[in-house]
Design a protein around this motif. Structure first.
Motif, PDB file in Angstrom:
ATOM      1  N   GLY A 234     -27.574 -22.347 -19.788  1.00 59.98           N
ATOM      2  CA  GLY A 234     -26.363 -21.517 -19.851  1.00 59.98           C
ATOM      3  C   GLY A 234     -25.841 -21.451 -21.277  1.00 59.98           C
ATOM      4  O   GLY A 234     -25.434 -20.382 -21.769  1.00 59.98           O
ATOM      5  N   SER A 235     -25.877 -22.574 -21.946  1.00 61.89           N
ATOM      6  CA  SER A 235     -25.366 -22.640 -23.319  1.00 61.89           C
ATOM      7  C   SER A 235     -26.245 -21.829 -24.284  1.00 61.89           C
ATOM      8  O   SER A 235     -25.740 -21.121 -25.151  1.00 61.89           O
ATOM      9  N   LEU A 236     -27.557 -21.915 -24.087  1.00 63.36           N
ATOM     10  CA  LEU A 236     -28.452 -21.147 -24.972  1.00 63.36           C
ATOM     11  C   LEU A 236     -28.266 -19.648 -24.748  1.00 63.36           C
ATOM     12  O   LEU A 236     -28.218 -18.863 -25.698  1.00 63.36           O
ATOM     13  N   LYS A 237     -28.159 -19.249 -23.474  1.00 69.32           N
ATOM     14  CA  LYS A 237     -27.918 -17.828 -23.190  1.00 69.32           C
ATOM     15  C   LYS A 237     -26.673 -17.369 -23.930  1.00 69.32           C
ATOM     16  O   LYS A 237     -26.659 -16.321 -24.561  1.00 69.32           O
ATOM     17  N   MET A 238     -25.606 -18.174 -23.802  1.00 62.78           N
ATOM     18  CA  MET A 238     -24.342 -17.792 -24.427  1.00 62.78           C
ATOM     19  C   MET A 238     -24.500 -17.653 -25.934  1.00 62.78           C
ATOM     20  O   MET A 238     -24.191 -16.621 -26.503  1.00 62.78           O
ATOM     21  N   LYS A 239     -25.023 -18.688 -26.592  1.00 61.20           N
ATOM     22  CA  LYS A 239     -25.029 -18.634 -28.055  1.00 61.20           C
ATOM     23  C   LYS A 239     -26.002 -17.601 -28.588  1.00 61.20           C
ATOM     24  O   LYS A 239     -25.709 -16.922 -29.556  1.00 61.20           O
ATOM     25  N   GLU A 240     -27.150 -17.422 -27.945  1.00 64.06           N
ATOM     26  CA  GLU A 240     -28.137 -16.530 -28.574  1.00 64.06           C
ATOM     27  C   GLU A 240     -27.723 -15.072 -28.524  1.00 64.06           C
ATOM     28  O   GLU A 240     -28.034 -14.323 -29.431  1.00 64.06           O
ATOM     29  N   ILE A 241     -26.973 -14.653 -27.498  1.00 70.10           N
ATOM     30  CA  ILE A 241     -26.613 -13.227 -27.450  1.00 70.10           C
ATOM     31  C   ILE A 241     -25.141 -12.941 -27.725  1.00 70.10           C
ATOM     32  O   ILE A 241     -24.784 -11.807 -28.007  1.00 70.10           O
ATOM     33  N   SER A 242     -24.266 -13.959 -27.645  1.00 65.60           N
ATOM     34  CA  SER A 242     -22.839 -13.678 -27.904  1.00 65.60           C
ATOM     35  C   SER A 242     -22.380 -14.220 -29.254  1.00 65.60           C
ATOM     36  O   SER A 242     -21.298 -13.909 -29.712  1.00 65.60           O
ATOM     37  N   TYR A 243     -23.212 -15.059 -29.875  1.00 66.53           N
ATOM     38  CA  TYR A 243     -22.913 -15.684 -31.170  1.00 66.53           C
ATOM     39  C   TYR A 243     -21.670 -16.579 -31.112  1.00 66.53           C
ATOM     40  O   TYR A 243     -21.035 -16.827 -32.134  1.00 66.53           O
ATOM     41  N   ILE A 244     -21.327 -17.023 -29.928  1.00 63.25           N
ATOM     42  CA  ILE A 244     -20.246 -18.002 -29.806  1.00 63.25           C
ATOM     43  C   ILE A 244     -20.887 -19.386 -29.839  1.00 63.25           C
ATOM     44  O   ILE A 244     -21.878 -19.624 -29.132  1.00 63.25           O
ATOM     45  N   HIS A 245     -20.297 -20.264 -30.631  1.00 60.32           N
ATOM     46  CA  HIS A 245     -20.838 -21.623 -30.663  1.00 60.32           C
ATOM     47  C   HIS A 245     -20.681 -22.268 -29.283  1.00 60.32           C
ATOM     48  O   HIS A 245     -19.598 -22.217 -28.702  1.00 60.32           O
ATOM     49  N   SER A 246     -21.763 -22.824 -28.778  1.00 61.46           N
ATOM     50  CA  SER A 246     -21.622 -23.521 -27.497  1.00 61.46           C
ATOM     51  C   SER A 246     -22.553 -24.717 -27.472  1.00 61.46           C
ATOM     52  O   SER A 246     -23.560 -24.760 -28.190  1.00 61.46           O
ATOM     53  N   GLU A 247     -22.189 -25.658 -26.656  1.00 63.04           N
ATOM     54  CA  GLU A 247     -22.998 -26.870 -26.514  1.00 63.04           C
ATOM     55  C   GLU A 247     -23.097 -27.241 -25.052  1.00 63.04           C
ATOM     56  O   GLU A 247     -22.140 -27.045 -24.308  1.00 63.04           O
ATOM     57  N   ALA A 248     -24.223 -27.786 -24.682  1.00 62.61           N
ATOM     58  CA  ALA A 248     -24.345 -28.355 -23.343  1.00 62.61           C
ATOM     59  C   ALA A 248     -24.302 -29.855 -23.506  1.00 62.61           C
ATOM     60  O   ALA A 248     -24.992 -30.408 -24.378  1.00 62.61           O
ATOM     61  N   TYR A 249     -23.508 -30.493 -22.700  1.00 68.87           N
ATOM     62  CA  TYR A 249     -23.380 -31.938 -22.814  1.00 68.87           C
ATOM     63  C   TYR A 249     -23.542 -32.608 -21.467  1.00 68.87           C
ATOM     64  O   TYR A 249     -23.034 -32.110 -20.464  1.00 68.87           O
ATOM     65  N   ALA A 250     -24.246 -33.712 -21.446  1.00 72.89           N
ATOM     66  CA  ALA A 250     -24.279 -34.527 -20.237  1.00 72.89           C
ATOM     67  C   ALA A 250     -22.848 -35.032 -20.055  1.00 72.89           C
ATOM     68  O   ALA A 250     -22.284 -35.641 -20.970  1.00 72.89           O
ATOM     69  N   ALA A 251     -22.241 -34.718 -18.910  1.00 73.68           N
ATOM     70  CA  ALA A 251     -20.800 -34.896 -18.747  1.00 73.68           C
ATOM     71  C   ALA A 251     -20.322 -36.302 -19.117  1.00 73.68           C
ATOM     72  O   ALA A 251     -19.266 -36.472 -19.728  1.00 73.68           O
ATOM     73  N   GLY A 252     -21.095 -37.301 -18.781  1.00 73.14           N
ATOM     74  CA  GLY A 252     -20.678 -38.674 -19.036  1.00 73.14           C
ATOM     75  C   GLY A 252     -20.735 -39.063 -20.503  1.00 73.14           C
ATOM     76  O   GLY A 252     -20.212 -40.100 -20.905  1.00 73.14           O
ATOM     77  N   GLU A 253     -21.365 -38.228 -21.296  1.00 75.76           N
ATOM     78  CA  GLU A 253     -21.573 -38.533 -22.710  1.00 75.76           C
ATOM     79  C   GLU A 253     -20.438 -37.981 -23.584  1.00 75.76           C
ATOM     80  O   GLU A 253     -20.283 -38.372 -24.745  1.00 75.76           O
ATOM     81  N   LEU A 254     -19.632 -37.101 -22.980  1.00 74.73           N
ATOM     82  CA  LEU A 254     -18.551 -36.442 -23.734  1.00 74.73           C
ATOM     83  C   LEU A 254     -17.660 -37.425 -24.474  1.00 74.73           C
ATOM     84  O   LEU A 254     -17.323 -37.238 -25.630  1.00 74.73           O
ATOM     85  N   LYS A 255     -17.282 -38.475 -23.741  1.00 79.53           N
ATOM     86  CA  LYS A 255     -16.301 -39.378 -24.347  1.00 79.53           C
ATOM     87  C   LYS A 255     -16.910 -40.294 -25.405  1.00 79.53           C
ATOM     88  O   LYS A 255     -16.234 -41.130 -25.974  1.00 79.53           O
ATOM     89  N   HIS A 256     -18.171 -40.093 -25.691  1.00 79.90           N
ATOM     90  CA  HIS A 256     -18.785 -40.866 -26.773  1.00 79.90           C
ATOM     91  C   HIS A 256     -18.750 -40.095 -28.081  1.00 79.90           C
ATOM     92  O   HIS A 256     -19.525 -40.384 -28.998  1.00 79.90           O
ATOM     93  N   GLY A 257     -17.914 -39.089 -28.130  1.00 83.26           N
ATOM     94  CA  GLY A 257     -17.761 -38.378 -29.404  1.00 83.26           C
ATOM     95  C   GLY A 257     -17.253 -36.958 -29.275  1.00 83.26           C
ATOM     96  O   GLY A 257     -16.224 -36.592 -29.842  1.00 83.26           O
ATOM     97  N   THR A 258     -17.969 -36.173 -28.469  1.00 79.76           N
ATOM     98  CA  THR A 258     -17.720 -34.738 -28.452  1.00 79.76           C
ATOM     99  C   THR A 258     -16.347 -34.345 -27.930  1.00 79.76           C
ATOM    100  O   THR A 258     -15.822 -33.287 -28.281  1.00 79.76           O
TER     101      THR A 258
END
Ligand code: M6R
Length: 364
Positions: free
Chosen positions: A238-262
């Motif tokens: 989903g994130s790659l689809k978004m960034k490659e055609i809309s040029y909006i920065h996006s990231e996919a994150y494993a939900a539990g990993e968010l609080k380790h930085g992102t």
């Protein structure tokens, strides 16, 4: 040539039910999967000690999603590698490793080089390819074709979906041949996979809701896709689809990993898309969404019908039909393809030919 659609991408999104049906039909008859055409015999399947899946981009995302299915159903350990990394890493392979390469074009330079590396090392190779007669199709020991038909849009949709379904069927057959599945369960899983096309059609019939939401979020600066397990793998796509055609920065994150930085990037109004289609992981991911919300995030939730309590947390929700947890990713990805498409259109961009990209990456 675009079949009445404004862009090839939308045409190809709509071709998915038929493409998947054709792909399933080429491998399944009378509730049984037939791999004899590619000469992958039961003895070879029984001897596989581990699988390494190698691919690039969306095809790598297929690998990421399918590893859960392979491991859970067949019990064979799976590793998923980016082709551009695999080649230079000196991967540890043994004579019972099966290397699976996945490629729409069959010409991606790094994937082709990875295939050659595996062959040189004397390892059996299986390719999942869309283009008949392509280099990868010619060189692999075993070839399974996706019957997606020609894909013109740079952003892949129907080839990705067909690749995913081929991996399900392979995983099922490996599980069955290795005695991990009863006949009844095997047939039930096949029936479930056969429901995918009609379920995708239902999602497509409701696409206006996604279009409406896309118009609201088209000016986002950043978008985060979060999920766990297969939901995480679908978020990558989903994130790659978004960034490659809309040029909006996006990231996919494993939900539990968010609080380790992102999570420090979440601010007022940041869009976070939670994918919550894995029943046993629902509570965990929803709690990560709540954490984002309390830092100001605007939340979209993607869940199966019946999970209506998600509306207590998410600001906008899209539902997909219920399906077995191994295969529901094939449904979850559809609203995300549509979202990327509609955001690109709303921003007035060249959907089918995004800047800086080529359909087939034949340089390393
Ligand atoms: O032809 P391939 O499947 O080997 O291509 C791999 C990637 O280049 C491809 O999936 C790419 O990431 C797509 N543009 C994604 O939409």
């Amino acid at each position: 040539e675009r079949g009445g659609f404004e862009h090839f991408m939308m045409k190809e999104i709509h071709e998915q039910p038929t493409a998947i049906k054709n792909t399933i039909g080429s491998l399944v008859s009378d509730k049984a999967i037939d791999l004899s055409k590619i000469e992958l015999d039961d003895e070879t399947i029984k001897n596989i000690s581990n699988i390494t899946i190698v691919a690039c981009g969306s095809a790598w995302h297929v690998g990421m999603a399918s590893q859960y299915v392979f491991e859970e159903l067949s019990g064979i350990p799976v590793r998923v590698e980016l082709a551009s990394e695999f080649r230079y890493r000196g991967p540890i392979l043994d004579k019972n490793t099966l290397v699976i390469v996945i490629s729409q074009s069959g010409e991606t330079a790094d994937t082709l080089a990875a295939l050659r590396e595996a062959k040189e090392r004397g390892v059996k190779t299986l390719a999942i390819v869309n283009v008949v007669g392509s280099s990868i199709a010619r060189e692999a020991d075993y070839v399974l074709y996706t019957l997606a038909g020609p894909e013109i849009s740079v952003a892949t949709t129907k080839a990705y979906s067909c690749q995913l379904v081929v991996t399900y069927l392979l995983a099922l057959q490996f599980a069955f041949v290795r005695g991990k599945l009863e006949q009844k369960d095997y047939e039930n899983y096949i029936s479930e996979i056969e429901r995918i096309p009609e379920c995708i059609q239902k999602i497509l019939d409701d696409k206006e809701r996604i279009q409406w939401f896309a118009s609201k979020i088209a000016n986002s600066k950043d978008i985060f896709f979060i999920g766990r397990g297969i939901d995480y793998a679908i978020g990558l796509e989903g994130s790659l689809k978004m960034k490659e055609i809309s040029y909006i920065h996006s990231e996919a994150y494993a939900a539990g990993e968010l609080k380790h930085g992102t999570i420090s990037l979440i601010e007022d109004g940041t869009l976070v898309i939670g994918i919550l289609c894995q029943d046993n992981l629902y509570e965990k991911t929803i709690s990560n969404m709540v954490e984002c919300k309390s830092r100001g995030a605007f939340l979209m939730g993607l869940a199966p019908y019946g999970r209506y309590e998600i509306e207590d947390t998410a600001d906008f929700v899209t539902y997909v039909p219920k399906m077995d947890k191994h295969f529901i990713g094939s449904l979850a990805v559809i609203p995300l393809q549509l979202l990327g498409y509609y955001v690109s259109v709303a921003r007035g961009l060249d959907v089918d030919k995004p800047r800086n990209l080529a359909k087939s990456v034949t340089v390393e």
